[in-house]
Structures are given as structure tokens and as C-alpha cells.
Design an enzyme around this catalytic site. Structure first.
Site, PDB file in Angstrom:
ATOM      1  N   LYS A 175       0.885  -1.172   0.000  1.00 33.16           N
ATOM      2  CA  LYS A 175       0.000   0.000   0.000  1.00 33.16           C
ATOM      3  C   LYS A 175       0.923   1.223   0.000  1.00 33.16           C
ATOM      4  CE  LYS A 175      -1.611   3.105   1.990  1.00 33.16           C
ATOM      5  NZ  LYS A 175      -1.272   4.498   1.555  1.00 33.16           N
ATOM      6  N   CYS A 283      14.361  10.562   6.568  1.00 32.41           N
ATOM      7  CA  CYS A 283      14.314  10.281   8.007  1.00 32.41           C
ATOM      8  C   CYS A 283      15.717  10.269   8.586  1.00 32.41           C
ATOM      9  CB  CYS A 283      13.606   8.968   8.278  1.00 32.41           C
ATOM     10  SG  CYS A 283      14.558   7.562   7.733  1.00 32.41           S
TER      11      CYS A 283
HETATM   12  P1  NAD Z   1       2.676   9.442   6.876  1.00 29.17           P
HETATM   13  O1  NAD Z   1       2.705   8.863   8.242  1.00 29.17           O
HETATM   14  O2  NAD Z   1       1.828  10.629   6.629  1.00 29.17           O
HETATM   15  O3  NAD Z   1       2.189   8.335   5.822  1.00 29.17           O
HETATM   16  C1  NAD Z   1       2.816   7.085   5.722  1.00 29.17           C
HETATM   17  C2  NAD Z   1       1.802   6.055   5.250  1.00 29.17           C
HETATM   18  O4  NAD Z   1       0.766   5.923   6.229  1.00 29.17           O
HETATM   19  C3  NAD Z   1       1.110   6.402   3.933  1.00 29.17           C
HETATM   20  O5  NAD Z   1       1.063   5.249   3.132  1.00 29.17           O
HETATM   21  C4  NAD Z   1      -0.281   6.844   4.364  1.00 29.17           C
HETATM   22  O6  NAD Z   1      -1.271   6.508   3.409  1.00 29.17           O
HETATM   23  C5  NAD Z   1      -0.529   6.074   5.643  1.00 29.17           C
HETATM   24  N1  NAD Z   1      -1.361   6.811   6.607  1.00 29.17           N
HETATM   25  C6  NAD Z   1      -1.371   8.159   6.797  1.00 29.17           C
HETATM   26  N2  NAD Z   1      -2.223   8.471   7.792  1.00 29.17           N
HETATM   27  C7  NAD Z   1      -2.756   7.308   8.230  1.00 29.17           C
HETATM   28  C8  NAD Z   1      -3.692   6.985   9.264  1.00 29.17           C
HETATM   29  N3  NAD Z   1      -4.243   7.933  10.017  1.00 29.17           N
HETATM   30  N4  NAD Z   1      -4.005   5.685   9.448  1.00 29.17           N
HETATM   31  C9  NAD Z   1      -3.439   4.719   8.703  1.00 29.17           C
HETATM   32  N5  NAD Z   1      -2.548   4.969   7.710  1.00 29.17           N
HETATM   33  C10 NAD Z   1      -2.202   6.246   7.479  1.00 29.17           C
HETATM   34  O7  NAD Z   1       4.212   9.728   6.486  1.00 29.17           O
HETATM   35  P2  NAD Z   1       4.777  10.500   5.214  1.00 29.17           P
HETATM   36  O8  NAD Z   1       4.512  11.960   5.358  1.00 29.17           O
HETATM   37  O9  NAD Z   1       4.375   9.821   3.959  1.00 29.17           O
HETATM   38  O10 NAD Z   1       6.349  10.233   5.399  1.00 29.17           O
HETATM   39  C11 NAD Z   1       7.189  11.067   6.150  1.00 29.17           C
HETATM   40  C12 NAD Z   1       7.475  10.475   7.514  1.00 29.17           C
HETATM   41  O11 NAD Z   1       8.074   9.185   7.374  1.00 29.17           O
HETATM   42  C13 NAD Z   1       8.467  11.296   8.320  1.00 29.17           C
HETATM   43  O12 NAD Z   1       8.032  11.366   9.648  1.00 29.17           O
HETATM   44  C14 NAD Z   1       9.757  10.488   8.216  1.00 29.17           C
HETATM   45  O13 NAD Z   1      10.664  10.695   9.280  1.00 29.17           O
HETATM   46  C15 NAD Z   1       9.221   9.092   8.208  1.00 29.17           C
HETATM   47  N6  NAD Z   1      10.164   8.132   7.652  1.00 29.17           N
HETATM   48  C16 NAD Z   1      10.765   7.261   8.503  1.00 29.17           C
HETATM   49  C17 NAD Z   1      11.704   6.357   8.034  1.00 29.17           C
HETATM   50  C18 NAD Z   1      12.378   5.398   8.966  1.00 29.17           C
HETATM   51  O14 NAD Z   1      12.948   4.420   8.492  1.00 29.17           O
HETATM   52  N7  NAD Z   1      12.337   5.629  10.270  1.00 29.17           N
HETATM   53  C19 NAD Z   1      11.997   6.322   6.659  1.00 29.17           C
HETATM   54  C20 NAD Z   1      11.344   7.208   5.810  1.00 29.17           C
HETATM   55  C21 NAD Z   1      10.425   8.117   6.320  1.00 29.17           C
END
Ligand code: NAD
Length: 484
Positions: A175, A283
Site C-alpha cells: 500500500k 528520516c
Molecule cells: P505518513 O505517516 O503521513 O504516511 C505514511 C503512510 O501511512 C502512507 O502510506 C499513508 O497513506 C498512511 N497513513 C497516513 N495516515 C494514516 C492513518 N491515520 N491511518 C493509517 N494509515 C495512514 O508519512 P509520510 O509523510 O508519507 O512520510 C514522512 C514520515 O516518514 C516522516 O516522519 C519520516 O521521518 C518518516 N520516515 C521514517 C523512516 C524510517 O525508516 N524511520 C523512513 C522514511 C520516512
């Protein structure tokens, strides 16, 4: 440009979603709509899970050698389509072409490591645990797994998980992020060419509704999440409540500590690429530079000089060094943090807010931005900004630098710049963060190592990549036997 309606891929068929809801996918450099991504329904998620569940038994009985050969084919196809994959990432995400190429390469490396499954999945045994009794530990696949992934590495992050899961004999559903979903469709075109048995790999686009449907489905055995901390916490709790295994890699606020004995000419370029690479949307991005003692003044001057020279523009232009941020919403959030920093009394050393990129009046651009005189209690020092905004903090000594790191709720990455083995060892030993760099600004583990993270940057116990991935995607079973 033709606007595409992105399809799902279920049981080796490209299927149009029946959902009435969709979102536009925009090019962040131009604001042009490139595609529409469907917000798939609960029923559509159910169809993908059914396909994956039906494929599981035959797939687990396929030999690990045969499963590995699918990985070799996938690797070869990814090499052939390397530039296409990189270009689509630039167009949907905004990062520069070189960064996109790096992303594709890291994805391929995970496929390569997963191809080692005939060795990686081997168990172990011991004879005579009691008289005439032997004991074996075997690794078995579990069933249907899925991943929910972020916008910032739209092609690579699913490959932190899928190759290992599938090579181990599980079946899979991706997804992707609804902000950058196009590169997954290209990747699934390659999966289609690899010709996995129907149902082994599936793609379902969507948002929270699709994620909840995956979490609620009794046939989904586990989930890998990468994204923000609040969403990761929610998913981890819900997965646990529903009896699923989960690994959730989440947000970050990474510190780069610079000691007085650091080699500044090498340190500054490393900080530049850590902080401003991918417009800070990594990240592993450095968000705070902690200058220890008198290095603060010369470092500040060098950071300003280097950051002011960064060329901002469309990532497809190979002379550009920093692209736009992913969306208008992200841009507004980042601009809000810049306002907040001014309000809190930090000094705006470099202001990237009014940048103009010729020929791209509608792109989501912000230039490199640097705050100095930042203190660790400020909002801009505590919260994840996820944009090209650096805060510089001055501390008196090494211990105070570690206090700043440990005061943060996050523990994703941290780096130290020094010429001293003693400080390097202390840092390695004491810092509570999962990915550490010593004279390295972006501490990104390669595919055969786990991508770590601690505190509010990770929920779970087994990480993505490497041996952890094999453990996450298998059950260990012990057999104790005696023969008469
Ligand atoms: P996000 O949390 O907004 O979304 C990530 C995923 O979760 C998407 O596929 C989205 O559809 C889904 N999602 C969003 N809200 C949801 C909800 N309420 N319920 C269920 N699913 C939901 O993150 P983003 O903005 O796409 O990515 C950026 C974030 O990811 C930053 O915080 C970054 O630090 C983090 N990140 C972490 C790593 C790591 O390995 N720690 C790597 C890359 C990015």
C-alpha cells in the site's frame, strides 16, 4: 501530458478501482497533475488479501532456490529500467535525479540480498540434547504480509520488505503513499514481467481506509510501516490488538555533533548533503547541528557560505542540487516552522522563503534555511520539520551535546564529526539512536544491515533489511526427535 488513472495489481491482473474517491498526483516542481490515485475500498483490499492467501500454500512449497531466481530476474529488469525508475521518482517526489538514482540502487541492493535466501533461511540443529535425542530449529514462512509506506522514498521503502518476505515464501501486498504512488506502478510492471505466480505480489492504492482494512483482516499476518510517528504508533497498537506482528519505522530529528577537532573542510560538505539533500525530507536528514565550544563561529560561517550556494530547481535538471518539497501542504508546514523559529527568538542566518526558480512559478520551492542561536527547548529544535531547515545549537562540551540528543523523543540517527577515537567510541557507546555516523552525515545502513531506530523513531523489535528481515518474515519452529 496524459493524466493516468493508476490501477491496482491483484493476482497478476491490472484492475481499475471501483472506488469513487481518488486524489491527484502532482509534480512538485510544476504543480501539474500527472495521475489520479484511487482510494481503494475495503472490498478491494479484501480481494488482494484473498489472492495473497490463495497463493501462499503453493508459494511456500516452491523451493528457496526457485524463489531466489525470481529475485535475480527482478534485479535484471530493475537494472534495465533503472533510468525510467529514477525519472518517475523525480517527477512524483521532486528530489534530484542523482538522489533518485541512489534510491533505485538501494532498492536493487535489497533484492540482491534477498536472493541469498537459500543461505539466509537455513536453520540450525544440535545432536544429543539428551541421550538419543536431537533438536532442530527450522525457519518457515508465515503467510500474507503487507507494507504501508511513506512518500519520501516511494520506490525503495517497499523493497526494504517485499523481497525478503517473498523470498522467504510469504505472499505480499504493497500500500504505497498516496502522494507518490506512480513509481510503485512501474515496479509492479516489472513484477508482472518477472511473472510471479498470481497472488504472490499485489498492489493496492489508498489511504487510511485501506490501511485499516489490512489491519482488520484476519488473514494478514504482519505489517511493515514506514512513516510519521503518530501514524506508526497507531498502526503498531492496532496491529498488536489484532494479533499481528508489526515493525513501524517512524519520524526523526537527527543531531550532527561537531567537535572542535573535526576536519571542517570535510565536515561541512557532509552536513550539507545530510541537511539539504532530498530537501530535508529524509528520516536520516540532519536537522540540528550541535557545535561544541569554539567551533561554533567558524562552522556557522562555513555552513552559511556553502548553503547559500546550493542551486535549487527542478530535479530533472542535472545542474540542480536541491529540488522542491513534495506538496503545497508540506511547504506551508515548513514555512510555519520558519515563522515559529523567528517567534521563538532564533536568528534566521539564511532565509530560503522567497526563493524564485525561473520557469517554475508554481513549484513548491523553499531554499536552504539556517537558524542559529537555537536552544534545545525551542519547537524548531524538538519537532520534525521534514524540510530544508537547519538549526544550529552551541554547547560547551561533549556531555552537553549528548544531553541535547537524549532530550529528544526521537532516536533515529545521530552523527559525530571528530578526529578523536576517544570521542568516537564514547559516542558509539552512549548515544541512544539506532543509526550512527562517525564523520558520516547520513548514517544509512546498506541492505545487509538492519535499518535501526529507537525511542519514538521505531516501534517493534525486528527492523527492516538484513537478517532482521528474515526473522520478521519467518516463524521459528523447534523439532525435538527420538527414534526407537
Ligand atoms: P505518513 O505517516 O503521513 O504516511 C505514511 C503512510 O501511512 C502512507 O502510506 C499513508 O497513506 C498512511 N497513513 C497516513 N495516515 C494514516 C492513518 N491515520 N491511518 C493509517 N494509515 C495512514 O508519512 P509520510 O509523510 O508519507 O512520510 C514522512 C514520515 O516518514 C516522516 O516522519 C519520516 O521521518 C518518516 N520516515 C521514517 C523512516 C524510517 O525508516 N524511520 C523512513 C522514511 C520516512
Amino acid at each position: 501530458m496524459e493524466i493516468k488513472n493508476l490501477k491496482n495489481y491483484i493476482a497478476n491482473e491490472w484492475v481499475e478501482s471501483k472506488s469513487k474517491e481518488s486524489l491527484e498526483v502532482r509534480n512538485p516542481a510544476t504543480n501539474e497533475v500527472m495521475a489520479r490515485v484511487p482510494l481503494s475500498t475495503v472490498e478491494e483490499v479484501g480481494e488482494a488479501v484473498r489472492a495473497a492467501q490463495e497463493a501462499f500454500q503453493d508459494w511456500r512449497e516452491t523451493t528457496p532456490y526457485t524463489r531466489a531466481r525470481y529475485m535475480f530476474r527482478l534485479k535484471n529488469l530493475m537494472e534495465e529500467r533503472f533510468e525510467d525508475l529514477a525519472q518517475i521518482i523525480v517527477r512524483e517526489h521532486g528530489k534530484i535525479l542523482d538522489e533518485a538514482r541512489g534510491e533505485v540502487r538501494r532498492g536493487i541492493e535489497n533484492v540482491e540480498v534477498a536472493a541469498g535466501v537459500p543461505s539466509l533461511m537455513m536453520g540450525y540443529n544440535m545432536e544429543d540434547v539428551s541421550q538419543g535425542i536431537d533438536e532442530d530449529c527450522i525457519y518457515q514462512p508465515v503467510g500474507v504480509f503487507c507494507c504501508v509506506t511513506p512518500f519520501n522514498f516511494p520506490s525503495m521503502v517497499p523493497l526494504w520488505f517485499l523481497p525478503y518476505a517473498v523470498a522467504c515464501g510469504n505472499t505480499y501486498i504493497v500500500k504505497p503513499s498516496e502522494l507518490c504512488p506512480m513509481s510503485q506502478n512501474i515496479l509492479f510492471e516489472l513484477f508482472d514481467e518477472v511473472d510471479f505466480p498470481p497472488g504472490v505480489v499485489n498492489l493496492v492504492h489508498g489511504d487510511k481506509r485501506a490501511v485499516d482494512a489490512l489491519l482488520d483482516h484476519p488473514d494478514v499476518r504482519g505489517l511493515s510501516f514506514v512513516g510519521s510517528t503518530p501514524v506508526g504508533k497507531y498502526i503498531y497498537a492496532k496491529a498488536a490488538a489484532n494479533g499481528k506482528r508489526a515493525q513501524c519505522q517512524t519520524g526523526a530529528k537527527n543531531c550532527l555533533v561537531v567537535m572542535g577537532d573535526a576536519v571542517l573542510d570535510k565536515t561541512v560538505p557532509s552536513i550539507m548533503s545530510s541537511v539539504f539533500g532530498t530537501a530535508g525530507q529524509r528520516c536520516l536528514a540532519g536537522a540540528l547541528v550541535i557545535a561544541v565550544g569554539d567551533v561554533y563561529e567558524p562552522l556557522k560561517d562555513k555552513l552559511l557560505e556553502s548553503a547559500a550556494r546550493i542551486k535549487v530547481g527542478d530535479g530533472l535538471d542535472e545542474t540542480v542540487q536541491m529540488g522542491p518539497v513534495v506538496s503545497q501542504k508540506s511547504l506551508d508546514r515548513i514555512l510555519g516552522y520558519v515563522e515559529k523559529g523567528i517567534e521563538e527568538g532564533a536568528t534566521l542566518l539564511l532565509d530560503g522563503r522567497d526563493i524564485q526558480v525561473e520557469g517554475y512559478p508554481n513549484g513548491y520551492f523553499i531554499g536552504p534555511t539556517i537558524f542559529t542561536d537555537v536552544t534545545s527547548d525551542m519547537v524548531i529544535a524538538r519537532e520534525e520539520i521534514f524540510g530544508p531547515v537547519l538549526g544550529v545549537i552551541r554547547v560547551d562540551d561533549f556531555n552537553e551535546a549528548l544531553d541535547v540528543i537524549h532530550d529528544s523523543p526521537y532516536g533515529n540517527a545521530a552523527s559525530l564529526f571528530t578526529s578523536s577515537g576517544k570521542w568516537a567510541r564514547e559516542f558509539k557507546y552512549r548515544v541512544r539512536a539506532g543509526n550512527l555516523g562517525i564523520n558520516i552525515g547520513i548514517a544509512a545502513p546498506i541492505a545487509s544491515f538492519p535499518f535501526c531506530g529507537m525511542k519514538d523513531s521505531f516501534f517493534g523489535d525486528l527492523h527492516g533489511q538484513g537478517r532482521d528481515a528474515i526473522d520478521f518474515f519467518t516463524d521459528r519452529k523447534v523439532v525435538i526427535s527420538r527414534w526407537f
